[in-house]
Design a protein around this motif. Structure first.
Motif, PDB file in Angstrom:
ATOM      1  N   ALA A 127      16.725   8.561   0.489  1.00 39.67           N
ATOM      2  CA  ALA A 127      15.596   8.413   1.406  1.00 39.67           C
ATOM      3  C   ALA A 127      14.471   9.345   0.980  1.00 39.67           C
ATOM      4  CB  ALA A 127      16.031   8.753   2.829  1.00 39.67           C
ATOM      5  N   VAL A 128      13.267   8.804   0.909  1.00 38.51           N
ATOM      6  CA  VAL A 128      12.082   9.597   0.614  1.00 38.51           C
ATOM      7  C   VAL A 128      11.158   9.488   1.825  1.00 38.51           C
ATOM      8  CG1 VAL A 128      10.097   9.926  -0.901  1.00 38.51           C
ATOM      9  CG2 VAL A 128      12.277   9.158  -1.859  1.00 38.51           C
ATOM     10  N   ILE A 129      10.847  10.640   2.419  1.00 41.19           N
ATOM     11  CA  ILE A 129       9.935  10.709   3.555  1.00 41.19           C
ATOM     12  C   ILE A 129       8.663  11.387   3.070  1.00 41.19           C
ATOM     13  CG2 ILE A 129       9.579  11.644   5.873  1.00 41.19           C
ATOM     14  CD1 ILE A 129      12.650  11.698   6.150  1.00 41.19           C
ATOM     15  N   PHE A 130       7.508  10.767   3.319  1.00 44.00           N
ATOM     16  CA  PHE A 130       6.256  11.339   2.835  1.00 44.00           C
ATOM     17  C   PHE A 130       5.108  10.912   3.733  1.00 44.00           C
ATOM     18  CE2 PHE A 130       6.540   7.199   1.043  1.00 44.00           C
ATOM     19  CZ  PHE A 130       5.245   6.755   0.856  1.00 44.00           C
ATOM     20  N   GLY A 131       3.952  11.496   3.503  1.00 48.13           N
ATOM     21  CA  GLY A 131       2.746  11.130   4.224  1.00 48.13           C
ATOM     22  C   GLY A 131       2.751  11.542   5.686  1.00 48.13           C
ATOM     23  N   PRO A 136       6.392   1.500   6.201  1.00 46.17           N
ATOM     24  CA  PRO A 136       5.071   2.061   5.926  1.00 46.17           C
ATOM     25  C   PRO A 136       4.563   3.038   6.979  1.00 46.17           C
ATOM     26  CG  PRO A 136       5.046  -0.322   5.723  1.00 46.17           C
ATOM     27  CD  PRO A 136       6.348   0.059   6.315  1.00 46.17           C
ATOM     28  N   LEU A 137       4.897   2.808   8.235  1.00 45.97           N
ATOM     29  CA  LEU A 137       4.376   3.660   9.286  1.00 45.97           C
ATOM     30  C   LEU A 137       5.398   3.775  10.406  1.00 45.97           C
ATOM     31  CD1 LEU A 137       1.926   5.256  10.372  1.00 45.97           C
ATOM     32  CD2 LEU A 137       1.199   3.148  11.488  1.00 45.97           C
ATOM     33  N   VAL A 138       5.966   4.962  10.543  1.00 49.08           N
ATOM     34  CA  VAL A 138       6.884   5.254  11.643  1.00 49.08           C
ATOM     35  C   VAL A 138       6.166   6.243  12.550  1.00 49.08           C
ATOM     36  CG1 VAL A 138       9.127   6.186  12.312  1.00 49.08           C
ATOM     37  CG2 VAL A 138       8.906   4.880  10.186  1.00 49.08           C
ATOM     38  N   THR A 139       6.086   5.908  13.817  1.00 54.21           N
ATOM     39  CA  THR A 139       5.444   6.774  14.790  1.00 54.21           C
ATOM     40  C   THR A 139       6.529   7.395  15.646  1.00 54.21           C
ATOM     41  OG1 THR A 139       3.491   5.380  14.814  1.00 54.21           O
ATOM     42  CG2 THR A 139       3.760   6.883  16.668  1.00 54.21           C
ATOM     43  N   GLN A 147       3.338  10.788  12.506  1.00 59.22           N
ATOM     44  CA  GLN A 147       3.547   9.540  11.805  1.00 59.22           C
ATOM     45  C   GLN A 147       3.908   9.863  10.370  1.00 59.22           C
ATOM     46  OE1 GLN A 147      -0.255   7.577  12.560  1.00 59.22           O
ATOM     47  NE2 GLN A 147       0.771   6.267  14.055  1.00 59.22           N
ATOM     48  N   TYR A 148       4.726   9.012   9.788  1.00 56.32           N
ATOM     49  CA  TYR A 148       5.129   9.199   8.396  1.00 56.32           C
ATOM     50  C   TYR A 148       5.600   7.867   7.838  1.00 56.32           C
ATOM     51  CZ  TYR A 148       9.677   9.574  10.736  1.00 56.32           C
ATOM     52  OH  TYR A 148      10.779   9.351  11.537  1.00 56.32           O
ATOM     53  N   ALA A 149       5.720   7.834   6.532  1.00 56.54           N
ATOM     54  CA  ALA A 149       6.277   6.675   5.837  1.00 56.54           C
ATOM     55  C   ALA A 149       7.620   7.085   5.266  1.00 56.54           C
ATOM     56  CB  ALA A 149       5.347   6.245   4.707  1.00 56.54           C
ATOM     57  N   HIS A 150       8.515   6.135   5.161  1.00 58.20           N
ATOM     58  CA  HIS A 150       9.736   6.436   4.435  1.00 58.20           C
ATOM     59  C   HIS A 150      10.243   5.209   3.690  1.00 58.20           C
ATOM     60  CE1 HIS A 150      12.149   5.100   8.029  1.00 58.20           C
ATOM     61  NE2 HIS A 150      12.990   4.737   7.092  1.00 58.20           N
ATOM     62  N   VAL A 151      10.929   5.518   2.602  1.00 54.51           N
ATOM     63  CA  VAL A 151      11.451   4.488   1.722  1.00 54.51           C
ATOM     64  C   VAL A 151      12.916   4.804   1.468  1.00 54.51           C
ATOM     65  CG1 VAL A 151      11.231   3.396  -0.546  1.00 54.51           C
ATOM     66  CG2 VAL A 151       9.179   4.224   0.640  1.00 54.51           C
ATOM     67  N   ALA A 188       0.832  -1.209   0.000  1.00 54.74           N
ATOM     68  CA  ALA A 188       0.000   0.000   0.000  1.00 54.74           C
ATOM     69  C   ALA A 188       0.866   1.259   0.000  1.00 54.74           C
ATOM     70  CB  ALA A 188      -0.930   0.002   1.214  1.00 54.74           C
ATOM     71  N   THR A 189       1.961   1.230   0.750  1.00 61.19           N
ATOM     72  CA  THR A 189       2.857   2.389   0.818  1.00 61.19           C
ATOM     73  C   THR A 189       3.524   2.642  -0.526  1.00 61.19           C
ATOM     74  OG1 THR A 189       3.252   2.011   3.171  1.00 61.19           O
ATOM     75  CG2 THR A 189       4.883   3.351   1.989  1.00 61.19           C
ATOM     76  N   LEU A 190       3.988   1.583  -1.177  1.00 61.14           N
ATOM     77  CA  LEU A 190       4.608   1.748  -2.496  1.00 61.14           C
ATOM     78  C   LEU A 190       3.595   2.251  -3.520  1.00 61.14           C
ATOM     79  CD1 LEU A 190       7.014  -1.323  -2.657  1.00 61.14           C
ATOM     80  CD2 LEU A 190       7.629   1.099  -2.439  1.00 61.14           C
ATOM     81  N   ASN A 191       2.376   1.742  -3.474  1.00 62.87           N
ATOM     82  CA  ASN A 191       1.330   2.234  -4.385  1.00 62.87           C
ATOM     83  C   ASN A 191       1.081   3.720  -4.172  1.00 62.87           C
ATOM     84  OD1 ASN A 191       0.914  -0.204  -5.678  1.00 62.87           O
ATOM     85  ND2 ASN A 191      -0.696  -0.855  -4.263  1.00 62.87           N
TER      86      ASN A 191
END
Length: 184
Positions: free
Chosen positions: A160-164, A65-68, A108-112, A39-42
């Motif tokens: 690193a990409v941080i988003f959401g 997908p979810l870092v708090t 909270q955020y997602a990162h790849v 879901a995060t990659l999509n």
């Protein structure tokens, strides 16, 4: 010397407890982590189509997908994710982060992490606890910004990409973050 009040300690424990609950700690088996990674990659590819080129050029991708993250004087962060090589999950990882200083709030955020070279990926996988450091280039997309795989960014060993991001805390960085292989 810092003196903590009962109210302050209770608030810190509450933030920690809420962040653990919201992060799915304890209920994140492999199937659940993989579903969140998909879901995060999509979401990433939909919001920032240029990242698909990064993925195609990368040796591997670590998706959290979810870092708090929460803090009240002392802060911390936690999340779980998966390392994918050739589109398949090869390992599961957790990320932890500790911080101190003038801070309050939670987010909270997602990162790849895109490992752009085989050497960077191998170093990550061999490490018993890899810490994000100077060899990581940050691509922080803001609303409406285009993120593309150009020759400048693809020469970095790790991108690193941080988003959401959501929450009431300023900033989201990976500095001081430690990644550890886990068995969910």
């Amino acid at each position: 010397m810092t003196h903590y009040t009962r109210r302050g300690v209770a608030a810190m424990l509450a933030l920690g407890g809420l962040s653990a609950c919201a992060n799915g700690v304890g209920s994140s088996g492999p199937a659940r982590i993989d579903a969140r990674v998909d879901a995060t990659l999509n979401q990433l590819y939909t919001q920032y189509p240029g990242t698909q080129a990064l993925a195609q050029k990368s040796a591997g991708i670590l998706v959290m997908p979810l870092v708090t993250e929460a803090g009240l004087g002392v802060g911390g962060a936690y999340g779980r994710g998966a390392l994918r090589v050739g589109g398949a999950t090869v390992d599961y990882y957790s990320v932890t982060k500790a911080s101190g200083g003038l801070q309050i709030g939670a987010q909270q955020y997602a990162h790849v992490l895109f490992f752009m070279t085989e050497e960077a990926l191998a170093n990550f996988r061999r490490s018993p606890g890899w810490a994000a450091g100077a060899d990581v280039e940050y691509a922080l997309p803001s609303r409406g910004e285009t993120l593309t795989a150009d020759t400048t960014t693809t020469t970095s060993p790790v991108i690193a990409v941080i988003f959401g991001q959501s929450g009431l805390r300023v900033g989201a960085t990976l500095e001081g973050s430690k990644y550890t292989r886990i068995i969910p």
